[in-house]
Design a protein around this motif. Structure first.
Motif, short mmCIF file in Angstrom:
data_model
loop_
_atom_site.label_atom_id
_atom_site.label_comp_id
_atom_site.label_asym_id
_atom_site.label_seq_id
_atom_site.Cartn_x
_atom_site.Cartn_y
_atom_site.Cartn_z
N ASP A 11 9.16 -5.44 -10.88
CA ASP A 11 8.44 -4.17 -10.92
C ASP A 11 9.03 -3.19 -9.89
N HIS A 12 9.41 -3.69 -8.72
CA HIS A 12 10.10 -2.84 -7.74
C HIS A 12 11.34 -2.22 -8.38
N HIS A 13 12.06 -3.05 -9.12
CA HIS A 13 13.30 -2.62 -9.73
C HIS A 13 13.03 -1.48 -10.73
N VAL A 47 -0.43 1.45 -9.84
CA VAL A 47 -0.89 0.14 -10.33
C VAL A 47 -0.21 -1.00 -9.55
N HIS A 48 1.02 -0.78 -9.15
CA HIS A 48 1.72 -1.80 -8.36
C HIS A 48 0.99 -2.01 -7.02
N ILE A 49 0.65 -0.91 -6.39
CA ILE A 49 -0.05 -0.96 -5.09
C ILE A 49 -1.43 -1.61 -5.28
N ALA A 51 -2.26 -3.81 -7.49
CA ALA A 51 -2.06 -5.27 -7.68
C ALA A 51 -1.84 -5.95 -6.32
N GLU A 52 -1.13 -5.29 -5.44
CA GLU A 52 -0.89 -5.88 -4.11
C GLU A 52 -2.17 -5.89 -3.28
N HIS A 53 -2.89 -4.77 -3.26
CA HIS A 53 -4.11 -4.70 -2.44
C HIS A 53 -5.20 -5.63 -2.94
N HIS A 124 10.39 -1.04 2.65
CA HIS A 124 9.09 -1.62 2.30
C HIS A 124 9.26 -2.78 1.31
N ASN A 125 10.03 -2.52 0.26
CA ASN A 125 10.21 -3.55 -0.78
C ASN A 125 10.94 -4.77 -0.24
N GLU A 126 11.88 -4.52 0.65
CA GLU A 126 12.63 -5.62 1.23
C GLU A 126 11.70 -6.52 2.06
N ILE A 127 10.83 -5.90 2.85
CA ILE A 127 9.88 -6.67 3.67
C ILE A 127 8.94 -7.48 2.75
N GLU A 128 8.45 -6.82 1.71
CA GLU A 128 7.56 -7.55 0.78
C GLU A 128 8.28 -8.73 0.14
N GLU A 129 9.47 -8.46 -0.38
CA GLU A 129 10.17 -9.51 -1.13
C GLU A 129 10.55 -10.69 -0.24
N ILE A 132 5.96 -11.35 2.35
CA ILE A 132 4.68 -11.59 1.67
C ILE A 132 4.89 -12.28 0.30
N TYR A 133 5.83 -11.77 -0.51
CA TYR A 133 6.03 -12.37 -1.84
C TYR A 133 6.48 -13.82 -1.70
N ARG A 134 7.35 -14.05 -0.74
CA ARG A 134 7.88 -15.39 -0.53
C ARG A 134 6.75 -16.35 -0.12
FE LIG Z 1 5.57 -4.05 -3.84
#
Ligand SMILES: [Fe+2]
Ligand SMILES: [Fe+2]
Length: 181
Positions: A11-13, A47-49, A51-53, A124-129, A132-134
């Protein structure tokens, strides 16, 4: 890669693709495409935000304890501040674009705001990926990950009715847009 991480990274992509198309449209002074890409970017990021929140952040932080928890909470706090920045800047850009018929100065103002979002979004996306995502794949069981994935999918597919399925997937070609307008 675990599915939750893959889904949100994909989705980031797509969001980044829309952002780059928006910048190209702004640089080309293509006002109509700028409007539609900015609208799509704002809605997809929203919607992405959400889903994260609503789903991802609580699922991860609920599972952590002690030092891991305070580290994660500090990271999430910064990520939320980024989210506020993105939505605020894009809302302002939408306001500027709606205000007057396309003057060059106005398009340049919007492009500056979008570039600022692009830059902060990359970090931001790099930190998430990478964090948090990991973590979602290390702290949650297999079945919890599947359940989280289902909730994230439902949120990401919750497209506003003004977008067709194709437009939401960013698969509309310019000639499709001409036909529908
Ligand atoms: Fe994200
Ligand atoms: Fe985020």
């Amino acid at each position: 890669m675990a599915e939750v991480r893959l889904r949100l990274s994909d989705d980031h992509h797509t969001v980044s693709e829309v952002l780059d198309q928006l910048l190209t449209a702004l640089e080309n002074k293509d006002v109509q495409t700028s409007h539609s890409k900015l609208d799509l970017l704002w809605a997809r990021l929203a919607v992405h935000i959400r889903a994260e929140h609503l789903h991802l952040f609580p699922a991860v932080t609920d599972r952590l304890t002690d030092s891991d928890l305070s580290e994660a909470q500090a990271i999430v706090k910064n990520l939320r501040a980024d989210h506020d920045f993105f939505m605020h800047e894009l809302a302002r850009a939408i306001g500027v674009l709606r205000e007057l018929p396309g003057s060059d100065a106005k398009l340049a103002t919007v492009a500056d705001a979008v570039r600022a979002v692009k830059e902060r979004l990359a970090t931001h996306n790099e930190i998430e990926e990478n964090q948090i995502y990991r973590w979602s794949s290390t702290v949650l069981s297999e079945s919890e990950q599947l359940e989280l994935l289902a909730r994230i999918n439902a949120e990401l597919e919750n497209r506003p009715p003004r977008f067709s399925e194709q437009a939401w997937a960013n698969q509309l070609t310019l000639s499709d847009q001409d036909q529908s307008s």
